[in-house]
Design a protein around this motif. Structure first.
Motif, PDB file in Angstrom:
ATOM      1  N   ALA A  11       0.973  -1.385  -0.073  1.00 13.19           N
ATOM      2  CA  ALA A  11      -0.026  -0.068   0.201  1.00 13.19           C
ATOM      3  C   ALA A  11       0.489   1.108  -0.509  1.00 13.19           C
ATOM      4  O   ALA A  11       1.939   0.895  -0.030  1.00 13.19           O
ATOM      5  CB  ALA A  11      -1.277   0.073   1.145  1.00 13.19           C
ATOM      6  N   GLU A  12       0.090   2.586   0.154  1.00 11.86           N
ATOM      7  CA  GLU A  12       1.311   3.648  -0.281  1.00 11.86           C
ATOM      8  C   GLU A  12       1.289   4.275   1.007  1.00 11.86           C
ATOM      9  O   GLU A  12       2.540   4.460   1.290  1.00 11.86           O
ATOM     10  CB  GLU A  12       0.102   4.684  -0.246  1.00 11.86           C
ATOM     11  CG  GLU A  12      -0.478   4.721  -2.200  1.00 11.86           C
ATOM     12  CD  GLU A  12       0.430   5.098  -2.141  1.00 11.86           C
ATOM     13  OE1 GLU A  12       1.713   6.150  -2.529  1.00 11.86           O
ATOM     14  OE2 GLU A  12       1.081   4.684  -4.334  1.00 11.86           O
ATOM     15  N   SER A  13       0.951   3.613   2.607  1.00 16.89           N
ATOM     16  CA  SER A  13       1.407   4.470   3.638  1.00 16.89           C
ATOM     17  C   SER A  13       1.351   2.646   4.898  1.00 16.89           C
ATOM     18  O   SER A  13       0.309   1.671   4.474  1.00 16.89           O
ATOM     19  CB  SER A  13       0.446   5.246   4.101  1.00 16.89           C
ATOM     20  OG  SER A  13      -0.970   4.242   4.235  1.00 16.89           O
ATOM     21  N   PRO A  14       1.644   2.618   5.752  1.00 19.59           N
ATOM     22  CA  PRO A  14       1.390   1.407   6.242  1.00 19.59           C
ATOM     23  C   PRO A  14       0.057   1.304   7.217  1.00 19.59           C
ATOM     24  O   PRO A  14      -0.137   0.856   7.470  1.00 19.59           O
ATOM     25  CB  PRO A  14       2.503   1.452   7.854  1.00 19.59           C
ATOM     26  CG  PRO A  14       3.638   2.886   7.304  1.00 19.59           C
ATOM     27  CD  PRO A  14       3.015   2.897   6.053  1.00 19.59           C
ATOM     28  N   ASP A  19       6.014  -4.775  11.151  1.00 17.38           N
ATOM     29  CA  ASP A  19       5.038  -5.863   9.889  1.00 17.38           C
ATOM     30  C   ASP A  19       4.464  -4.327   9.691  1.00 17.38           C
ATOM     31  O   ASP A  19       4.164  -4.805   8.922  1.00 17.38           O
ATOM     32  CB  ASP A  19       3.941  -6.184  11.411  1.00 17.38           C
ATOM     33  CG  ASP A  19       4.449  -7.309  11.696  1.00 17.38           C
ATOM     34  OD1 ASP A  19       4.924  -8.299  11.276  1.00 17.38           O
ATOM     35  OD2 ASP A  19       4.552  -7.230  13.223  1.00 17.38           O
ATOM     36  N   LEU A  20       3.936  -3.347  10.426  1.00 21.69           N
ATOM     37  CA  LEU A  20       3.433  -2.282   9.559  1.00 21.69           C
ATOM     38  C   LEU A  20       3.749  -1.312   8.807  1.00 21.69           C
ATOM     39  O   LEU A  20       3.632  -1.916   7.227  1.00 21.69           O
ATOM     40  CB  LEU A  20       3.444  -0.999  10.411  1.00 21.69           C
ATOM     41  CG  LEU A  20       2.217  -1.515  11.918  1.00 21.69           C
ATOM     42  CD1 LEU A  20       1.675  -0.522  12.804  1.00 21.69           C
ATOM     43  CD2 LEU A  20       0.993  -1.430  11.086  1.00 21.69           C
ATOM     44  N   PRO A  22       1.718 -11.392   7.021  1.00 21.27           N
ATOM     45  CA  PRO A  22       2.461 -11.299   8.384  1.00 21.27           C
ATOM     46  C   PRO A  22       2.352 -11.368   9.607  1.00 21.27           C
ATOM     47  O   PRO A  22       1.572 -12.534   9.982  1.00 21.27           O
ATOM     48  CB  PRO A  22       1.817  -9.307   8.284  1.00 21.27           C
ATOM     49  CG  PRO A  22       0.337  -9.903   8.184  1.00 21.27           C
ATOM     50  CD  PRO A  22       0.469 -10.843   6.575  1.00 21.27           C
ATOM     51  N   GLY A  23       3.857 -11.187  10.117  1.00 19.93           N
ATOM     52  CA  GLY A  23       3.598 -11.265  11.720  1.00 19.93           C
ATOM     53  C   GLY A  23       5.071 -12.223  11.954  1.00 19.93           C
ATOM     54  O   GLY A  23       5.645 -12.913  11.841  1.00 19.93           O
TER      55      GLY A  23
END
Length: 192
Positions: A30-33, A71-72, A89-90
């Motif tokens: 994505a564009e940001s977290p 993760d973010l 994730p994780g």
């Protein structure tokens, strides 16, 4: 049950009946977290099939996973080690070994363990990268799981290798804090 060296319980010769579970999936960077987290979905997952795993692998039923800044960052492609989307994730997780391959002699069925995020999960490289901790199951090589320290909950253990290790490194190794000194910590969340 089979018993290995030092009386450890090893994997049964037949595969266990593991129930299906769920996993979080990040479909694309994505564009940001924050956008990355918003795009993540919870999807059903089949239990790992032991017949497809390496003889030194283990299956861990995840009981807790930490959520950290890395993760973010990974959800938006802003981290130096990138999983290929779609991915789960994780980086940090803890759980119980529910299956161990015939060559995973250091692993005991039923043992509570921490999964090393450098060797399995989205931050790792190779075949184990797809097994992030935001899922019911993680597959890892036996050398990627470490016994959970006595007295810790799964929640505490899940954050031990990343969050605790980072804080220790900052305070002791880099900051050289000594007994009797006072430290002001401005923020204590977000892990790395």
């Amino acid at each position: 049950m089979r018993h290995g060296r030092r009386g450890r319980t090893l994997a049964p010769m037949s595969s266990p009946a593991l129930s299906p579970g769920h996993r979080v999936v990040v479909p694309a960077f994505a564009e940001s977290p924050l956008d990355g987290v918003a795009s993540a979905t919870l999807e059903p997952m089949n239990a790992p099939d032991p017949a497809t795993l390496a003889p030194g692998d283990v299956i861990v039923r995840v009981k807790s996973a930490a959520v950290g800044w890395v993760d973010l960052l990974m959800t938006s492609g802003q981290y130096q080690h990138m999983a290929k989307p779609p991915y789960t994730p994780g980086l940090e997780s803890a759980g119980t070994i529910v299956w161990a391959g015939p060559e995973a002699e250091s692993a005991s069925i039923g043992a509570d363990v921490i999964v090393d995020g450098f060797l399995a999960g989205p931050r790792s490289l190779g075949a184990y990268q797809r097994w992030g901790g935001f899922a019911t199951y993680v597959v890892a090589p036996a050398n990627a799981v470490v016994p959970m320290p006595r007295g810790l909950t799964h929640d505490q253990a899940a954050a031990l290798l990343g969050s605790y290790e980072t804080a220790y490194h900052c305070l002791v190794t880099r900051g050289r804090v000594q007994a009797g000194e006072t430290v002001l910590i401005h923020g204590a969340s977000g892990a790395t």
